[in-house]
Design a protein around this motif. Structure first.
Motif, short mmCIF file in Angstrom:
data_model
loop_
_atom_site.label_atom_id
_atom_site.label_comp_id
_atom_site.label_asym_id
_atom_site.label_seq_id
_atom_site.Cartn_x
_atom_site.Cartn_y
_atom_site.Cartn_z
N ARG A 1 0.83 -1.22 0.00
CA ARG A 1 0.00 0.00 0.00
C ARG A 1 0.86 1.26 0.00
O ARG A 1 0.47 2.28 0.53
CB ARG A 1 -0.95 0.03 1.22
CG ARG A 1 -1.84 -1.18 1.41
CD ARG A 1 -2.69 -1.47 0.19
NE ARG A 1 -3.80 -2.35 0.49
CZ ARG A 1 -3.71 -3.68 0.69
NH1 ARG A 1 -2.54 -4.30 0.66
NH2 ARG A 1 -4.81 -4.39 0.93
N ARG B 1 3.89 6.41 1.26
CA ARG B 1 2.45 6.73 1.28
C ARG B 1 2.03 7.16 2.69
O ARG B 1 1.27 8.13 2.87
CB ARG B 1 1.67 5.48 0.84
CG ARG B 1 0.19 5.60 0.61
CD ARG B 1 -0.70 5.63 1.84
NE ARG B 1 -0.58 4.48 2.72
CZ ARG B 1 -1.41 4.24 3.73
NH1 ARG B 1 -2.40 5.07 4.01
NH2 ARG B 1 -1.21 3.21 4.53
N GLY C 1 -0.88 8.64 -3.44
CA GLY C 1 -0.68 7.22 -3.17
C GLY C 1 0.63 6.81 -3.83
O GLY C 1 0.61 6.13 -4.87
N GLN D 1 1.60 3.78 -6.26
CA GLN D 1 0.39 3.00 -6.51
C GLN D 1 -0.15 3.13 -7.93
O GLN D 1 -1.16 2.50 -8.26
CB GLN D 1 -0.69 3.39 -5.51
CG GLN D 1 -0.29 3.04 -4.09
CD GLN D 1 -1.45 3.17 -3.14
OE1 GLN D 1 -2.15 4.16 -3.13
NE2 GLN D 1 -1.64 2.14 -2.34
#
Ligand code: SAM
Length: 248
Positions: A15, A20, A189, A192
């Protein structure tokens, strides 16, 4: 919802990790009142964001429903993490928190549970306290600009029911709880963004991909396959965080 007990060991790495978490914590800090001394991070997960909110003179606690996630968070915040369901009850006295934060929670919940969590947060906040929550979380990945987002955004929107964390809905529920929007910011993000090839692999397994008929899915896969730079990740999603203030 994912089984977060099973997900716990790989959660941080998949993640966006520290980058992040740092971006999310900076966004939280931007919207937190300077004098916030009691901050509760609801759905703290592994605590990777929560731990970054600690400051001298501020008490930071986390709560998460998953024992696996809460265990990892407890290693980062010894004595500061409780395992529990925030939709059932936050283990906080009425009016005892200066701020309640929720990063990437509401989109996971159905409408009833998201309303219950918001009500618990409103109960726990002191007058003038802040609720910080991400909104439109899943929307972000399909609205990053560029060729992939232009292709996927309209199809995904057409196959996605109203989301529990939609901004208008959160503001509507919040208004019934005496919460008024007082700020907004974003965070990236980091790491991502996905390549066209990666999207072709994940869409059939995604909730909206599973709602598409086979012909539409095949057509989308083919159009993704026609895009250049198949293995080049497109821009990172940009997530929205809002602050709501509890009226006196
Ligand atoms: C996507 S993760 C976000 C974790 C963390 N906020 C972060 O940004 O890294 C969602 C978390 O919400 C937790 N969760 C889901 N429903 C919950 C509930 N009703 N009460 C408390 N935690 C919940 C899950 O166990 C999971 O750890």
């Amino acid at each position: 919802m994912l089984d977060y007990d099973r997900e716990a060991a790989r959660y941080d790495a998949t993640r966006g990790g520290d980058a992040r978490a740092e971006a999310a914590a900076e966004a939280v800090e931007e919207l937190l009142p300077r004098q916030a001394r009691v901050v509760v991070d609801v759905a703290c997960g592994t605590g990777i964001v929560t731990a970054r909110l600690r400051r001298p003179g501020r008490r930071v606690a986390g709560i998460d429903r998953s024992a696996g996630m809460a265990r990892m968070a407890a290693a980062r915040l010894p004595g500061g993490v409780v395992c529990g369901d925030a939709a059932a009850r936050l283990p906080l006295l009425d009016g005892s928190a200066d701020a309640v934060t929720m990063i990437w929670l509401l989109h996971l919940l159905d409408q009833a549970d998201s309303a219950a969590v918001l009500a618990q947060a409103a109960r726990a906040l002191r007058p003038g306290g802040r609720l910080l929550t991400t909104v439109d979380k899943n929307h972000a990945a399909y609205h990053t600009g560029g060729d992939v987002a232009a292709l996927l955004g309209p199809v995904r929107d057409a196959h996605t029911p109203p989301q529990s964390d939609a901004l208008d809905r959160v503001l509507g529920v919040g208004s019934g709880l005496g919460l008024t929007m007082s700020g907004r910011t974003t965070f990236a993000g980091l790491g991502q963004g996905r390549s066209p090839r990666s999207w072709r692999e994940v869409i059939p397994k995604s909730p909206w991909g599973r709602r598409m008929d086979a012909a539409t899915l095949a057509e989308l896969g083919s159009r993704l396959g026609d895009l250049p730079d198949q293995d080049h990740p497109r821009p990172d999603p940009v997530y929205t965080l809002i602050a709501l203030v509890k009226q006196d």
